[in-house]
Write a protein that holds these residues in place. Structure first.
Motif, PDB file in Angstrom:
ATOM      1  N   SER A 142      13.331  -7.171 -43.042  1.00  0.00           N
ATOM      2  CA  SER A 142      12.598  -7.717 -44.179  1.00  0.00           C
ATOM      3  C   SER A 142      11.826  -8.990 -43.848  1.00  0.00           C
ATOM      4  O   SER A 142      10.944  -9.397 -44.614  1.00  0.00           O
ATOM      5  N   ASN A 169       9.881  -2.588 -39.509  1.00  0.00           N
ATOM      6  CA  ASN A 169       9.491  -2.861 -40.885  1.00  0.00           C
ATOM      7  C   ASN A 169       8.029  -3.262 -40.852  1.00  0.00           C
ATOM      8  O   ASN A 169       7.537  -3.683 -39.813  1.00  0.00           O
ATOM      9  N   THR A 197      18.788  -2.995 -52.543  1.00  0.00           N
ATOM     10  CA  THR A 197      18.832  -3.492 -51.168  1.00  0.00           C
ATOM     11  C   THR A 197      20.151  -3.141 -50.504  1.00  0.00           C
ATOM     12  O   THR A 197      20.195  -2.739 -49.325  1.00  0.00           O
ATOM     13  N   THR A 244      16.323 -11.726 -50.328  1.00  0.00           N
ATOM     14  CA  THR A 244      15.667 -10.604 -51.009  1.00  0.00           C
ATOM     15  C   THR A 244      14.971 -11.074 -52.272  1.00  0.00           C
ATOM     16  O   THR A 244      13.826 -10.686 -52.566  1.00  0.00           O
TER      17      THR A 244
END
Length: 344
Positions: A142, A169, A197, A244
């Motif tokens: 991420s 990613n 997530t 996140t």
């Protein structure tokens, strides 16, 4: 023939595995003076547990961890949402250039209020250690979004970023996920994002050949707050939830503060932002990683890289998962300048 990972994958064989107890300098041609010595402490660890211990030991001492040393421009890798750099030690037996990593070990000492504060903090730590460029950057998982922010901050200060690599990613994936609906950015609450997530991470863990069933169970126990979860696992889940959250908020801002902005405008703004970075772009795609997960919203084989309006050099890495991608072949790609790695 449909466009899939297999049809786009490189034909080179998977490199041989090396145990940490057999760690040695690789003698590659053309023959050159060795620039990396595996630290003696490496021999006291073996397997994933050893790598975890090494990462925790080193990252508790300093904000930037030197995994490998040597001359030249260091490659600086940002961690995934958990903040852990443990998996990066898979590169250590093979990497022949400086390799730095930036962990998140304590949410109380790392500013996690927003993407801007977090990446600004990282940028300042990097420039304290290396005041001037060029810089070589990579973002795992991420942090693909975060590494673009870091590159643009450095470029805005007049510095050169000569390599920007996304590891399994790509920020352009959000274009596909939003198009697939119902729209993670537009419709989901913070709690729903965290739950999604966690399910996504569990799916990636289960698909990864290098991850044991015990490791999957440990993560699930930590996410659900079970008493048998270790303190380290609970801390990683806490950090992951915070990171996140700030990434989601950062991406939501491409809707200009309102989720009623048309999706097409969001996609255009995000694509334009990604395309504005000056650094050459590289993407590594793991065969059993994000591209194989049904939770990635029907991901494109190149994770959306072709939607960025500038060239992206894509390397397909066979027979590895999201967390096990840090092997010898990937070390060869990461340690070399972008133009050279294209020939591998």
């Amino acid at each position: 023939m449909p466009l899939t990972f297999r049809t786009m994958c490189e034909s080179s064989a998977t490199p041989p595995a090396y145990s940490y107890r057999d760690c040695r300098i690789l003698d590659l041609k053309p023959k050159a003076q060795a620039v990396l010595e595996c630290r003696s402490s490496l021999s006291t660890y073996s397997g994933a547990a050893g790598v975890q211990a090494m990462g925790e030991k080193d990252s508790s001492v300093q904000p930037i961890v030197e995994i490998c040393t040597g001359p030249g421009t260091p490659l600086i890798i940002l961690p995934g949402s958990s903040g852990s750099i443990a998996r990066f030690y898979g590169l250590r037996p093979h990497f022949r250039a400086p390799l730095w990593a930036i962990p998140i070990t304590d949410p109380n000492t790392t500013p996690l209020e927003s993407v801007t504060t977090l990446v600004g903090f990282w940028k300042d730590r990097i420039r304290e250690k290396r005041p001037r460029g060029p810089y070589r950057l990579a973002g795992f998982s991420s942090s693909a979004v975060l590494v673009v922010v870091l590159a643009k901050l450095l470029e805005d200060e007049g510095e050169e970023v000569e390599q920007l690599t996304f590891i399994d990613n790509c920020p352009a994936m959000w274009i596909r996920e939003e198009a697939a609906g119902p729209g993670l950015l537009r419709g989901a609450t913070a709690a729903e994002h965290i739950d999604f997530t966690a399910k996504y991470v569990v799916d990636l863990l289960r698909r990864d050949p290098s991850v044991s069933a015990d490791s999957v169970a440990t993560y699930e126990a930590a996410f659900h707050g079970l008493p048998d979860a270790s303190a380290a696992s609970r801390r990683e889940v806490q950090i992951s939830n915070l990171v996140t959250g700030i990434i989601v908020q950062f991406l939501r801002d491409f809707y200009s503060g309102t989720t009623t902005t048309p999706y097409g405008a969001f996609a255009e703004r995000l694509t334009g932002w990604l395309s504005s970075v000056k650094a050459p772009l590289v993407l590594l795609v793991a065969e059993h990683g994000v591209v194989a997960s049904p939770l990635a919203g029907g991901t494109w084989p190149d994770l959306g890289a072709s939607r960025i309006r500038k060239p992206v050099m894509v390397h397909y890495v066979k027979e590895v998962g999201h967390f096990g991608i840090f092997n010898e072949k990937v070390a060869r790609i990461l340690e070399l300048p972008t133009k050279v790695s294209a020939k591998l």
